[in-house]
Scaffold this active site. Structure first.
Site, PDB file in Angstrom:
ATOM      1  N   GLU A   1      55.765  97.419 -27.637  1.00 22.67           N
ATOM      2  CA  GLU A   1      54.820  98.483 -27.289  1.00 22.67           C
ATOM      3  C   GLU A   1      55.087  99.743 -28.107  1.00 22.67           C
ATOM      4  O   GLU A   1      54.202 100.576 -28.293  1.00 22.67           O
ATOM      5  CB  GLU A   1      54.937  98.826 -25.794  1.00 22.67           C
TER       6      GLU A   1
ATOM      7  N   TYR B   1      54.897 104.783 -21.146  1.00 20.30           N
ATOM      8  CA  TYR B   1      55.962 103.762 -21.211  1.00 20.30           C
ATOM      9  C   TYR B   1      56.462 103.608 -22.645  1.00 20.30           C
ATOM     10  O   TYR B   1      57.671 103.637 -22.910  1.00 20.30           O
ATOM     11  CB  TYR B   1      55.412 102.425 -20.692  1.00 20.30           C
TER      12      TYR B   1
ATOM     13  N   SER C   1      60.928  97.663 -27.034  1.00 19.29           N
ATOM     14  CA  SER C   1      59.690  96.904 -26.823  1.00 19.29           C
ATOM     15  C   SER C   1      58.739  97.005 -28.000  1.00 19.29           C
ATOM     16  O   SER C   1      58.646  98.054 -28.654  1.00 19.29           O
ATOM     17  CB  SER C   1      59.003  97.463 -25.576  1.00 19.29           C
TER      18      SER C   1
HETATM   19  P1  NAP Z   1      60.844  93.517 -15.003  1.00 18.37           P
HETATM   20  O1  NAP Z   1      60.680  92.096 -14.555  1.00 18.37           O
HETATM   21  O2  NAP Z   1      59.819  94.525 -14.625  1.00 18.37           O
HETATM   22  O3  NAP Z   1      62.279  93.996 -14.489  1.00 18.37           O
HETATM   23  C1  NAP Z   1      62.646  95.348 -14.526  1.00 18.37           C
HETATM   24  C2  NAP Z   1      63.988  95.490 -13.845  1.00 18.37           C
HETATM   25  O4  NAP Z   1      64.337  96.882 -13.829  1.00 18.37           O
HETATM   26  C3  NAP Z   1      63.999  95.038 -12.378  1.00 18.37           C
HETATM   27  O5  NAP Z   1      65.244  94.488 -12.083  1.00 18.37           O
HETATM   28  C4  NAP Z   1      63.809  96.354 -11.627  1.00 18.37           C
HETATM   29  O6  NAP Z   1      64.318  96.334 -10.319  1.00 18.37           O
HETATM   30  C5  NAP Z   1      64.669  97.242 -12.501  1.00 18.37           C
HETATM   31  N1  NAP Z   1      64.386  98.664 -12.290  1.00 18.37           N
HETATM   32  C6  NAP Z   1      63.203  99.295 -12.280  1.00 18.37           C
HETATM   33  N2  NAP Z   1      63.371 100.600 -12.057  1.00 18.37           N
HETATM   34  C7  NAP Z   1      64.701 100.796 -11.912  1.00 18.37           C
HETATM   35  C8  NAP Z   1      65.505 101.922 -11.625  1.00 18.37           C
HETATM   36  N3  NAP Z   1      64.984 103.117 -11.430  1.00 18.37           N
HETATM   37  N4  NAP Z   1      66.850 101.744 -11.530  1.00 18.37           N
HETATM   38  C9  NAP Z   1      67.405 100.518 -11.694  1.00 18.37           C
HETATM   39  N5  NAP Z   1      66.686  99.417 -11.949  1.00 18.37           N
HETATM   40  C10 NAP Z   1      65.349  99.557 -12.056  1.00 18.37           C
HETATM   41  O7  NAP Z   1      60.978  93.588 -16.586  1.00 18.37           O
HETATM   42  P2  NAP Z   1      61.385  92.434 -17.628  1.00 18.37           P
HETATM   43  O8  NAP Z   1      60.133  91.780 -18.096  1.00 18.37           O
HETATM   44  O9  NAP Z   1      62.496  91.637 -17.078  1.00 18.37           O
HETATM   45  O10 NAP Z   1      61.897  93.313 -18.852  1.00 18.37           O
HETATM   46  C11 NAP Z   1      63.270  93.706 -18.964  1.00 18.37           C
HETATM   47  C12 NAP Z   1      63.368  94.904 -19.895  1.00 18.37           C
HETATM   48  O11 NAP Z   1      62.830  94.560 -21.167  1.00 18.37           O
HETATM   49  C13 NAP Z   1      62.604  96.129 -19.449  1.00 18.37           C
HETATM   50  O12 NAP Z   1      63.309  97.261 -19.883  1.00 18.37           O
HETATM   51  C14 NAP Z   1      61.286  96.030 -20.187  1.00 18.37           C
HETATM   52  O13 NAP Z   1      60.709  97.312 -20.334  1.00 18.37           O
HETATM   53  C15 NAP Z   1      61.754  95.446 -21.485  1.00 18.37           C
HETATM   54  N6  NAP Z   1      60.799  94.621 -22.246  1.00 18.37           N
HETATM   55  C16 NAP Z   1      60.139  93.588 -21.621  1.00 18.37           C
HETATM   56  C17 NAP Z   1      59.296  92.789 -22.379  1.00 18.37           C
HETATM   57  C18 NAP Z   1      58.562  91.631 -21.765  1.00 18.37           C
HETATM   58  O14 NAP Z   1      57.593  91.144 -22.387  1.00 18.37           O
HETATM   59  N7  NAP Z   1      58.996  91.124 -20.612  1.00 18.37           N
HETATM   60  C19 NAP Z   1      59.117  93.042 -23.739  1.00 18.37           C
HETATM   61  C20 NAP Z   1      59.822  94.100 -24.327  1.00 18.37           C
HETATM   62  C21 NAP Z   1      60.671  94.869 -23.562  1.00 18.37           C
HETATM   63  P3  NAP Z   1      63.402  95.847  -9.064  1.00 18.37           P
HETATM   64  O15 NAP Z   1      63.471  94.329  -9.086  1.00 18.37           O
HETATM   65  O16 NAP Z   1      64.082  96.451  -7.913  1.00 18.37           O
HETATM   66  O17 NAP Z   1      62.017  96.348  -9.304  1.00 18.37           O
HETATM   67  O1  G4F Z   2      50.567  91.766 -19.485  1.00 17.94           O
HETATM   68  P1  G4F Z   2      50.421  93.191 -19.841  1.00 17.94           P
HETATM   69  O2  G4F Z   2      50.391  94.164 -18.728  1.00 17.94           O
HETATM   70  O3  G4F Z   2      51.572  93.492 -20.880  1.00 17.94           O
HETATM   71  P2  G4F Z   2      51.786  94.686 -21.932  1.00 17.94           P
HETATM   72  O4  G4F Z   2      50.968  95.873 -21.606  1.00 17.94           O
HETATM   73  O5  G4F Z   2      51.615  94.101 -23.283  1.00 17.94           O
HETATM   74  O6  G4F Z   2      53.314  95.077 -21.671  1.00 17.94           O
HETATM   75  C1  G4F Z   2      54.316  94.064 -21.518  1.00 17.94           C
HETATM   76  O7  G4F Z   2      54.828  93.736 -22.781  1.00 17.94           O
HETATM   77  C2  G4F Z   2      55.519  94.809 -23.442  1.00 17.94           C
HETATM   78  C3  G4F Z   2      55.993  94.271 -24.809  1.00 17.94           C
HETATM   79  O8  G4F Z   2      54.984  94.487 -25.756  1.00 17.94           O
HETATM   80  C4  G4F Z   2      56.678  95.241 -22.586  1.00 17.94           C
HETATM   81  F1  G4F Z   2      57.375  96.219 -23.211  1.00 17.94           F
HETATM   82  C5  G4F Z   2      56.150  95.738 -21.240  1.00 17.94           C
HETATM   83  O9  G4F Z   2      57.261  96.087 -20.420  1.00 17.94           O
HETATM   84  C6  G4F Z   2      55.376  94.610 -20.574  1.00 17.94           C
HETATM   85  O10 G4F Z   2      56.284  93.574 -20.278  1.00 17.94           O
HETATM   86  O11 G4F Z   2      49.066  93.398 -20.691  1.00 17.94           O
HETATM   87  C7  G4F Z   2      48.814  92.646 -21.846  1.00 17.94           C
HETATM   88  C8  G4F Z   2      47.381  92.897 -22.287  1.00 17.94           C
HETATM   89  C9  G4F Z   2      47.014  94.374 -22.375  1.00 17.94           C
HETATM   90  O12 G4F Z   2      46.302  94.621 -23.544  1.00 17.94           O
HETATM   91  C10 G4F Z   2      46.125  94.615 -21.185  1.00 17.94           C
HETATM   92  O13 G4F Z   2      45.154  95.638 -21.372  1.00 17.94           O
HETATM   93  O14 G4F Z   2      46.512  92.343 -21.304  1.00 17.94           O
HETATM   94  C11 G4F Z   2      45.477  93.254 -21.054  1.00 17.94           C
HETATM   95  N1  G4F Z   2      44.942  92.995 -19.709  1.00 17.94           N
HETATM   96  C12 G4F Z   2      43.665  92.604 -19.448  1.00 17.94           C
HETATM   97  N2  G4F Z   2      43.464  92.509 -18.126  1.00 17.94           N
HETATM   98  C13 G4F Z   2      45.580  93.142 -18.534  1.00 17.94           C
HETATM   99  C14 G4F Z   2      44.652  92.838 -17.548  1.00 17.94           C
HETATM  100  N3  G4F Z   2      46.847  93.489 -18.240  1.00 17.94           N
HETATM  101  C15 G4F Z   2      47.217  93.532 -16.940  1.00 17.94           C
HETATM  102  N4  G4F Z   2      48.493  93.844 -16.617  1.00 17.94           N
HETATM  103  N5  G4F Z   2      46.322  93.249 -15.931  1.00 17.94           N
HETATM  104  C16 G4F Z   2      45.026  92.900 -16.181  1.00 17.94           C
HETATM  105  O15 G4F Z   2      44.250  92.679 -15.271  1.00 17.94           O
END
Ligand code: NAP
Ligand code: G4F
Length: 394
Positions: free
Chosen positions: A182, A203, A180
């Site tokens: 992050e 995280y 990520s």
């Molecule tokens: P997500 O929608 O939160 O999906 C996470 C998945 O992991 C869900 O299927 C969840 O299952 C499963 N999970 C959580 N805890 C688990 C456990 N203990 N054992 C097995 N499965 C578990 O996340 P996403 O946005 O699709 O992201 C996919 C991956 O990319 C994650 O690793 C995330 O950290 C990473 N990532 C995401 C972003 C982004 O912007 N979306 C960016 C960079 C990296 P449930 O449905 O049962 O909760």
């Molecule tokens: O949408 P966010 O919660 O995403 P964040 O923290 O960037 O993390 C996501 O992206 C990562 C990749 O860079 C992934 F690895 C991670 O698993 C996840 O998918 O927050 C985005 C921004 C933050 O700066 C947060 O402080 O939005 C700001 N924010 C402002 N108000 C909020 C809120 N975020 C959330 N979730 N909820 C709010 O009410």
């Protein structure tokens, strides 16, 4: 067709013979007489390629499963047992396993349960593994730090250990690790593969550990492992507690008169937001290369949370400043101020470019959530009770 000269060495588990001219060094566990490599061909014979996805029920897992099924893969997914259905995102591709020719199989498991992971590998016999399972919410990781580390960092290690033994047993497999942006945290933008990580949450620190475990297993055991360092990617399937979806759901409901206010945290944070469907394609592309590597996947554009609000509200004809209130519970003890990725390496080596622009992304999410709010309004007007989903901790 080249025939590999590598011989299986049971003493060291994985041994690469010097001077082998073919591209098979990432399948070193196959015996000389077993290997027939040809381009991107499947070293496991003529059967369809098999992929195993941890986190298949999540945003990315569901898009990736669709993408792989469309390419003829047999797809296996790890699903957690839950007291409510957690497979909603898979509804479009789910098929009754009793039917003939079903290519999607779900296996109960958990990234914190190594024995179950090993059993799933044995059953699924994958050629490619995508490790997407994670407690993926940054704010929640401050409340559940130990669990986040267990799932994100140690979970990856558990899977790598299982994969190591799976290859020793003679299987060829490639692994994608979901890293990520992050991990860059406080590092100055733009961030690329050479930027030093500076994680700002449990995280992010856990993802950094997982990243280095993956690099170490690649080097120590010659496993084909790629770290994707993906910047934020969103969609109509994004979890409703992430800021983009929270905004599109909230504003659409306000538009339809279903809620009065939207409570948010820091509106100044900037993110590099792309479309999730584009990003899962990059995951697959990484595993189709001849050599494993680590890749940043990003749009190269950064926007603030208030930019997102401006655009979403403009599509709905709303002035968001009338409705958005600040709630400190959504602030983080340590914030990541600005992420902006440089994906030059992915562009050059994978040929990957994002297709959906920022305005298109916001529009498609708003349109989707306006439709949901419309359904809610119709049901309410018809006298049905509609439960607000997960109302309190958004
Ligand atoms: P997500 O929608 O939160 O999906 C996470 C998945 O992991 C869900 O299927 C969840 O299952 C499963 N999970 C959580 N805890 C688990 C456990 N203990 N054992 C097995 N499965 C578990 O996340 P996403 O946005 O699709 O992201 C996919 C991956 O990319 C994650 O690793 C995330 O950290 C990473 N990532 C995401 C972003 C982004 O912007 N979306 C960016 C960079 C990296 P449930 O449905 O049962 O909760
Ligand atoms: O949408 P966010 O919660 O995403 P964040 O923290 O960037 O993390 C996501 O992206 C990562 C990749 O860079 C992934 F690895 C991670 O698993 C996840 O998918 O927050 C985005 C921004 C933050 O700066 C947060 O402080 O939005 C700001 N924010 C402002 N108000 C909020 C809120 N975020 C959330 N979730 N909820 C709010 O009410």
């Amino acid at each position: 067709m080249t025939t590999c000269l590598i011989l299986w060495n049971s003493a060291t588990s994985v041994e690469i013979a010097a001077g082998c001219g073919c591209k098979c060094k990432w399948w070193p566990w196959r015996r000389k007489d077993e290997i027939r490599m040809s381009g991107q061909g499947n070293p496991n014979g003529n059967r369809s390629r098999r992929a195993l996805i941890t986190g298949i029920t999540g945003q990315d897992g569901s898009f990736l499963a669709e993408f792989l099924l469309a390419r003829g893969y047999e797809v296996h997914g790890v699903v957690r047992r839950a007291s409510t259905f957690n497979t909603e995102r898979l509804d479009a591709i789910y098929a009754d396993p009793h039917n003939q020719g079903v290519r999607l199989s779900l296996h109960y498991g958990d990234i914190t349960d190594g024995a179950a992971l090993r059993r799933t590998l044995d059953r699924a016999q994958p050629d490619e593994i995508y490790n997407l399972a994670a407690q993926s919410h940054v704010r929640v990781s401050f409340d559940q730090a130990e669990y986040t580390a267990d799932a994100v960092a140690t979970g990856t290690l558990r899977l790598l250990e299982a994969v190591r033994d799976y290859t020793v047993a003679g299987h060829a497999v490639r692994l994608y690790q979901a890293g990520s942006s992050e991990m860059y945290g406080a590092a100055r933008p733009p961030q690329d593969e050479n930027t030093t990580f500076y994680p700002r949450s449990p995280y992010a620190a856990s993802k950094v550990a997982a990243h280095w475990y993956a690099v170490n297993y690649r080097e120590a055991y010659k496993l084909f492992i790629c770290n994707g360092i993906l910047f934020n990617h969103e969609s109509e399937r994004r979890g409703e507690t992430f800021v983009t979806r929270k905004i599109t759901r909230g504003l659409a409901r306000i538009k339809m008169g279903l809620q009065e206010n939207l409570y948010l945290g820091n509106l100044n944070a900037k993110r590099d937001w792309g479309y999730a469907k584009d990003y899962v394609e990059a995951m697959w592309m990484m595993l189709q290369q001849t050599e494993p590597g680590d890749f940043v996947v990003a749009t190269g554009e950064s926007h603030s949370v208030s930019d997102f609000l401006d655009l979403a509200a403009s599509y709905l004809g709303l002035d968001w400043k009338k409705y958005v209130k600040e709630d400190p519970r959504y602030l983080r003890p340590t914030e990541v101020d600005c992420l902006c990725g440089d994906a030059a390496k992915a562009r050059a080596k994978l040929g990957w470019v994002p297709k959906v622009t920022f305005p298109q992304l916001v529009k498609l999410m708003v349109e989707h959530d306006l439709e949901l709010a419309g359904q809610e309004t119709t049901l309410t007007k018809a006298g049905h009770q509609v439960a607000q989903r997960g109302a309190s901790q958004r």
